[in-house]
Design a protein around this motif. Structure first.
Motif, PDB file in Angstrom:
ATOM      1  N   ASN A 482     122.225  76.434  61.079  1.00 49.65           N
ATOM      2  CA  ASN A 482     121.670  75.326  61.856  1.00 49.65           C
ATOM      3  C   ASN A 482     121.978  75.492  63.343  1.00 49.65           C
ATOM      4  OD1 ASN A 482     124.364  74.617  62.087  1.00 49.65           O
ATOM      5  ND2 ASN A 482     124.238  72.903  60.665  1.00 49.65           N
ATOM      6  N   GLY A 483     122.455  76.668  63.718  1.00 50.17           N
ATOM      7  CA  GLY A 483     122.686  76.960  65.123  1.00 50.17           C
ATOM      8  C   GLY A 483     123.978  76.424  65.679  1.00 50.17           C
ATOM      9  N   GLY A 484     124.970  76.192  64.837  1.00 50.66           N
ATOM     10  CA  GLY A 484     126.251  75.726  65.372  1.00 50.66           C
ATOM     11  C   GLY A 484     126.998  74.798  64.454  1.00 50.66           C
ATOM     12  N   TYR A 485     127.362  73.626  64.977  1.00 49.30           N
ATOM     13  CA  TYR A 485     128.219  72.684  64.271  1.00 49.30           C
ATOM     14  C   TYR A 485     127.438  71.402  63.980  1.00 49.30           C
ATOM     15  CZ  TYR A 485     131.671  75.965  66.002  1.00 49.30           C
ATOM     16  OH  TYR A 485     132.374  77.119  66.284  1.00 49.30           O
ATOM     17  N   GLY A 486     126.861  71.359  62.765  1.00 49.66           N
ATOM     18  CA  GLY A 486     125.954  70.278  62.416  1.00 49.66           C
ATOM     19  C   GLY A 486     126.601  68.911  62.378  1.00 49.66           C
ATOM     20  N   TRP A 487     127.844  68.838  61.889  1.00 50.26           N
ATOM     21  CA  TRP A 487     128.499  67.532  61.778  1.00 50.26           C
ATOM     22  C   TRP A 487     128.696  66.909  63.159  1.00 50.26           C
ATOM     23  CZ3 TRP A 487     129.707  65.011  57.219  1.00 50.26           C
ATOM     24  CH2 TRP A 487     130.395  63.799  57.373  1.00 50.26           C
ATOM     25  N   LEU A 488     129.157  67.733  64.108  1.00 48.65           N
ATOM     26  CA  LEU A 488     129.350  67.220  65.460  1.00 48.65           C
ATOM     27  C   LEU A 488     128.023  66.819  66.093  1.00 48.65           C
ATOM     28  CD1 LEU A 488     132.047  69.674  66.869  1.00 48.65           C
ATOM     29  CD2 LEU A 488     132.355  67.305  66.166  1.00 48.65           C
ATOM     30  N   ASP A 489     126.969  67.584  65.825  1.00 49.45           N
ATOM     31  CA  ASP A 489     125.674  67.236  66.397  1.00 49.45           C
ATOM     32  C   ASP A 489     125.157  65.918  65.817  1.00 49.45           C
ATOM     33  OD1 ASP A 489     123.544  68.253  68.234  1.00 49.45           O
ATOM     34  OD2 ASP A 489     122.337  67.966  66.426  1.00 49.45           O
ATOM     35  N   ALA A 490     125.419  65.678  64.536  1.00 48.60           N
ATOM     36  CA  ALA A 490     125.003  64.413  63.929  1.00 48.60           C
ATOM     37  C   ALA A 490     125.737  63.237  64.576  1.00 48.60           C
ATOM     38  CB  ALA A 490     125.267  64.445  62.428  1.00 48.60           C
ATOM     39  N   GLN A 491     127.011  63.407  64.868  1.00 45.91           N
ATOM     40  CA  GLN A 491     127.752  62.323  65.521  1.00 45.91           C
ATOM     41  C   GLN A 491     127.307  62.158  66.978  1.00 45.91           C
ATOM     42  OE1 GLN A 491     129.361  60.563  63.356  1.00 45.91           O
ATOM     43  NE2 GLN A 491     128.933  62.195  61.875  1.00 45.91           N
ATOM     44  N   ARG A 492     126.953  63.280  67.624  1.00 46.75           N
ATOM     45  CA  ARG A 492     126.397  63.187  68.982  1.00 46.75           C
ATOM     46  C   ARG A 492     125.130  62.342  68.988  1.00 46.75           C
ATOM     47  NH1 ARG A 492     122.121  64.398  70.842  1.00 46.75           N
ATOM     48  NH2 ARG A 492     121.531  65.611  69.001  1.00 46.75           N
ATOM     49  N   ALA A 493     124.263  62.603  67.998  1.00 53.17           N
ATOM     50  CA  ALA A 493     123.016  61.850  67.912  1.00 53.17           C
ATOM     51  C   ALA A 493     123.285  60.364  67.658  1.00 53.17           C
ATOM     52  CB  ALA A 493     122.137  62.438  66.810  1.00 53.17           C
ATOM     53  N   ARG A 494     124.289  60.079  66.844  1.00 49.33           N
ATOM     54  CA  ARG A 494     124.621  58.679  66.543  1.00 49.33           C
ATOM     55  C   ARG A 494     124.998  57.919  67.809  1.00 49.33           C
ATOM     56  NH1 ARG A 494     129.405  56.047  65.574  1.00 49.33           N
ATOM     57  NH2 ARG A 494     130.571  58.000  65.632  1.00 49.33           N
ATOM     58  N   LEU A 495     125.666  58.589  68.735  1.00 46.06           N
ATOM     59  CA  LEU A 495     126.093  57.948  69.976  1.00 46.06           C
ATOM     60  C   LEU A 495     125.046  58.027  71.080  1.00 46.06           C
ATOM     61  CD1 LEU A 495     129.791  59.195  70.097  1.00 46.06           C
ATOM     62  CD2 LEU A 495     128.968  56.936  69.406  1.00 46.06           C
ATOM     63  N   GLY A 496     123.925  58.685  70.818  1.00 47.66           N
ATOM     64  CA  GLY A 496     122.870  58.791  71.808  1.00 47.66           C
ATOM     65  C   GLY A 496     123.194  59.730  72.951  1.00 47.66           C
ATOM     66  N   LEU A 497     124.066  60.693  72.726  1.00 46.33           N
ATOM     67  CA  LEU A 497     124.439  61.640  73.783  1.00 46.33           C
ATOM     68  C   LEU A 497     123.358  62.709  73.947  1.00 46.33           C
ATOM     69  CD1 LEU A 497     128.215  62.080  72.889  1.00 46.33           C
ATOM     70  CD2 LEU A 497     127.234  60.674  74.717  1.00 46.33           C
ATOM     71  N   ASP A 498     123.267  63.237  75.150  1.00 52.75           N
ATOM     72  CA  ASP A 498     122.242  64.211  75.501  1.00 52.75           C
ATOM     73  C   ASP A 498     122.524  65.544  74.793  1.00 52.75           C
ATOM     74  OD1 ASP A 498     120.504  66.005  76.680  1.00 52.75           O
ATOM     75  OD2 ASP A 498     120.770  65.201  78.695  1.00 52.75           O
ATOM     76  N   ALA A 499     121.524  66.039  74.042  1.00 48.57           N
ATOM     77  CA  ALA A 499     121.697  67.287  73.297  1.00 48.57           C
ATOM     78  C   ALA A 499     121.806  68.488  74.223  1.00 48.57           C
ATOM     79  CB  ALA A 499     120.529  67.477  72.329  1.00 48.57           C
ATOM     80  N   GLU A 500     121.168  68.432  75.391  1.00 50.37           N
ATOM     81  CA  GLU A 500     121.251  69.569  76.301  1.00 50.37           C
ATOM     82  C   GLU A 500     122.619  69.659  76.968  1.00 50.37           C
ATOM     83  OE1 GLU A 500     118.080  69.691  79.068  1.00 50.37           O
ATOM     84  OE2 GLU A 500     116.499  69.796  77.527  1.00 50.37           O
ATOM     85  N   ARG A 501     123.227  68.515  77.229  1.00 48.66           N
ATOM     86  CA  ARG A 501     124.565  68.525  77.823  1.00 48.66           C
ATOM     87  C   ARG A 501     125.647  68.820  76.798  1.00 48.66           C
ATOM     88  NH1 ARG A 501     126.258  63.572  81.147  1.00 48.66           N
ATOM     89  NH2 ARG A 501     127.929  65.049  81.634  1.00 48.66           N
ATOM     90  N   HIS A 502     125.356  68.497  75.554  1.00 52.51           N
ATOM     91  CA  HIS A 502     126.351  68.687  74.484  1.00 52.51           C
ATOM     92  C   HIS A 502     125.687  69.477  73.347  1.00 52.51           C
ATOM     93  CE1 HIS A 502     128.802  65.724  76.586  1.00 52.51           C
ATOM     94  NE2 HIS A 502     127.729  64.941  76.639  1.00 52.51           N
ATOM     95  N   PRO A 503     125.473  70.768  73.547  1.00 50.95           N
ATOM     96  CA  PRO A 503     124.713  71.566  72.570  1.00 50.95           C
ATOM     97  C   PRO A 503     125.568  72.060  71.402  1.00 50.95           C
ATOM     98  CG  PRO A 503     125.275  72.904  74.465  1.00 50.95           C
ATOM     99  CD  PRO A 503     125.821  71.528  74.756  1.00 50.95           C
TER     100      PRO A 503
END
Length: 571
Positions: A482-503
Motif C-alpha cells: 500500500n506504499g508505506g504505513y497504512g495504519w498511520l495513513d488511516a489515522q491521518r485521514a481521520r484527523l483530516g491531515l494533509d496527505a502530501e505533508r504527511h505521506p
C-alpha cells in the motif's frame, strides 16, 4: 568425577566462547542467529562444534529470527551480538522476545573488565540497558564464572516462565583460558505431573455454575496443548473457544467450538456470542488492550485466570486467579467435570452450544459474502488472496504475521483456517514477522512457512532476507503493498491531515524491487485469474529451498471487516 588415575576430571577451553558453545551443544542447541562484533572467535567455536550461524545484517532482525525460532520450536534460541550500539540496536528485539515469552539466550561482547570506566571503545553499561527488557541480565566477571553463568542463563531463559536472558562476556574474559574441574552443571530436569483431581475452590465452583462459558487461550499455551487438552476441556465445559492473537495456533481451528480471535479481531457473530457469556476462562494469556477493548464489549462476568507467571495475572477483573500451569489446570478441571457427570451439564449448556454453532455458521456465511463481493471488484482483494493461500497450502504449515492495517486480515476467522501461527506480541514491532519467518523455518524445516506482511515491514527486513535466501531459504513472502504505513495513513485521514505533508503511504507506488537471483523468486501479482497458479509456482520454488517474494498491490479501503465494525479504523 575421577579419571581412574586419582586425578579429578579437568577440561581446558582456549577461550570463553569455546566453553559456552560446548554447553550449548550439550543441551541440544544447533543454530545461532546474529551479527557478532570484532570477536570472531565465536564463529571459530561454532564452526568447530558444527553449529550453524544464520548471519544477519541488522541486530533487530537477528533477535526477531531467534524469537521466531523459539516460539515455533519451544526450544532455546541463541542470538549473538557485538557490544555498545549493537546491543542498543537489538533492544527492540529483546522487548519483543520478552513480551512473547520466547526463550532466547543473548550472547554479547563487552568492553574489557580491567578497563571498566575508562571510556574505552564502545564501552556501555549494557546490563543496565538490557535489564528492563529481559528476565535476567549478567556480565561475566571472571573466566571461572563462564560455565556456571551460562548454565544459569539457559535455565532462566527456559523458565517457567520462559523469556529472553542477556549474558555479556567482556573482551578480557572471552579471550582467557577457561578451566572446568569436574562435570559441568546440568539444566534442571522438569518433573512431569500426572493430572490429578483439583480441590474444590472458587475456580472450580465458577466453572460448575457457568451456563454460557468462554475459554480464552493465550500464547502461553503454545507447546502446552498436547493431545488437545484445551479442546477436551472446552467440550467438558460446553464453552466457546477463542484465542488471543498470540494464542492462535495453540488450538485446532477446525474444532466445532472454535470461534476465532477475541475482542479487536472478532467478527460480528463472534462478538455477539462473546458479549453474552457468563464466564471467561483465560488460559496462559495476558488480558491486554487488544483482548479487552476494540469494539467487543467485555461482559461484566467473573474471569477465571490461570498463569504460571504471577505478572500475567491481571487485577483488573473480578473472579478467581490461579497461579500455576494452565495445562495441569485444564486436565484437573476436565477430570472434575467428568466425575460430576456429563449428561446434566450438557443439558444445562445445550442452548449455549446451539448459539456457538449458529455463530460459526454466520461467520462462514460472512466469508462467503465477502469473497463474492471481492470477486466483483477490480484487482486482487485480500480475502481472495487468503483463500488462495489456504487452497494451495500443504500440511504441516505455519503463517508468520505482522500487525499492520492490512496484514491483520490474516487474524480474521475463518478467512484463514488451519496451520500454526506466529504473530508479534502487543508491542507489534515493525518487521518482526518478516524476519521471524526465517527463524520459524529453521525450527520447522518440514513446514510450509508463509510470511504475510506489509511492504513497510518487508523493507525493514529486506537486507536480511536477501542475505539468508541462498542458504536459509524456504520461506514464501506475501507482501501487501500500500506504499508505506497504512495504519498511520488511516489515522491521518481521520484527523483530516494533509496527505502530501504527511505521506505515510504512496498510493499507486510500484512495489519494492527485489533482485531475482538463483535463490530468489520474485513476482508482482495483479491478475485475479493467475493468482492461484502464481502462488502454486512460488510454493514449488520454496519446496526446493528457495525464497519466494510475491508483491500484491492492495487498495487502501481493503480492511478486515472486524476492524471496520469495531470503529478503530476511519472510513
Amino acid at each position: 568425577m575421577d579419571t581412574g588415575l586419582g586425578e579429578p576430571l579437568r577440561k581446558r577451553y582456549p577461550d570463553a566462547w569455546s566453553a559456552i558453545v560446548d554447553l550449548l551443544v550439550a543441551n541440544g542447541v544447533d543454530t545461532c542467529f546474529g551479527l557478532p562484533g570484532d570477536d570472531l572467535e565465536l564463529l571459530r567455536a561454532l564452526d568447530a562444534a558444527g553449529l550453524d550461524l544464520v548471519p544477519c545484517r541488522d541486530q533487530r532482525n537477528a533477535m526477531y529470527m531467534a524469537t521466531g525460532y523459539a516460539l515455533q520450536s519451544g526450544r532455546l534460541a541463541v542470538c549473538a551480538l557485538g557490544k555498545g550500539p549493537a546491543v542498543t540496536h537489538a533492544a527492540t528485539g529483546l522487548l519483543e522476545a520478552r513480551e512473547s515469552g520466547a526463550p532466547v539466550l543473548v550472547l554479547a561482547a563487552g568492553g574489557p573488565e580491567r578497563r571498566r570506566g575508562s571510556g574505552g571503545f564502545q564501552e556501555l553499561d549494557q546490563v543496565a540497558v538490557t535489564a528492563p527488557l529481559v528476565r535476567w541480565a549478567h556480565r561475566v566477571g571472571h573466566p571461572d564464572r563462564v560455565v556456571p553463568m551460562t548454565v544459569t542463563a539457559m535455565t532462566r531463559a527456559l523458565g517457567p516462565p520462559a523469556g529472553p536472558v542477556y549474558l555479556e562476556v567482556p573482551d578480557d574474559v572471552r579471550t582467557a583460558e577457561v578451566l572446568v574441574a569436574g562435570p559441568p552443571p546440568t539444566l534442571p530436569e522438569p518433573l512431569a505431573l500426572d493430572p490429578v483431581p483439583v480441590a474444590d475452590g472458587p475456580a472450580l465452583a465458577a466453572l460448575r455454575d457457568s451456563r454460557r462459558p468462554v475459554v480464552l487461550v493465550g500464547g502461553g499455551m503454545r507447546h502446552r496443548n498436547g493431545g488437545g487438552a484445551v479442546e477436551r476441556f472446552a467440550e467438558r465445559l460446553g464453552a466457546a473457544l477463542f484465542t488471543t492473537a498470540s494464542g492462535r495456533g495453540a488450538v485446532d481451528e477446525q474444532h466445532p467450538l472454535f470461534c476465532g480471535v477475541a475482542a479487536l479481531y472478532a467478527a460480528g457473530p463472534a462478538r455477539e456470542l462473546w458479549s453474552s457469556a457468563d464466564l471467561v476462562v483465560s488460559l496462559a494469556g495476558r488480558l491486554e488492550e487488544t483482548v479487552v477493548e476494540g469494539g467487543t464489549p467485555w461482559p461484566p462476568v467473573p474471569v477465571v485466570q490461570v498463569n504460571v507467571d504471577s505478572a500475567g495475572l491481571s487485577a483488573e477483573f473480578a473472579g478467581p486467579r490461579v497461579l500455576g500451569d494452565a495445562r495441569h489446570a485444564v486436565l484437573g478441571w476436565s477430570r472434575a467435570l467428568e466425575e460430576d457427570g456429563g449428561a446434566g451439564r450438557a443439558e444445562a449448556t445445550g442452548p449455549w452450544a446451539d448459539g456457538i454453532a449458529a455463530a460459526r455458521e454466520a461467520l462462514s456465511a460472512d466469508v462467503a459474502t465477502e469473497l463474492a463481493r471481492a470477486a466483483a471488484l477490480p484487482g486482487i482483494r485480500i480475502a481472495e488472496l487468503l483463500a488462495a493461500l489456504d487452497a494451495t497450502a500443504a500440511e504441516p504449515r505455519v503463517l508468520v504475521q505482522e500487525n499492520g492495517l492490512q496484514d491483520i486480515w490474516s487474524y480474521g476467522f475463518p478467512f484463514r483456517v488451519g496451520g500454526g501461527s506466529v504473530v508479534p506480541s502487543e508491542q507489534t514491532p515493525l518487521g518482526f514477522g518478516a524476519a521471524a519467518a526465517i527463524g520459524v523455518k529453521r525450527a520447522a524445516p518440514d513446514h510450509e512457512v508463509t510470511a504475510f506482511i506489509g511492504d513497510g515491514a518487508f523493507l525493514a527486513a529486506r537486507a536480511d532476507i536477501a542475505v539468508t535466501a541462498p542458504a536459509h531459504g524456504g520461506v514464501l513472502y506475501v507482501v501487501l503493498c500500500n506504499g508505506g504505513y497504512g495504519w498511520l495513513d488511516a489515522q491521518r485521514a481521520r484527523l483530516g491531515l494533509d496527505a502530501e505533508r504527511h505521506p505515510f503511504t504512496r498510493p499507486g507506488a510500484p512495489p519494492p524491487a527485489v533482485d531475482d537471483g538463483p535463490g530468489l523468486h520474485y513476482r508482482v501479482l495483479r491478475d485475479k485469474a493467475a493468482l492461484t497458479e502464481e502462488i502454486r509456482a512460488a510454493r514449488r520454488f520454496c519446496a526446493r529451498g528457495g525464497t519466494a517474494v510475491l508483491m500484491v498491490p492492495v487498495a487502501p479501503d481493503d480492511i478486515l471487516p472486524a476492524l471496520r465494525d469495531a470503529g478503530v479504523v476511519p472510513q
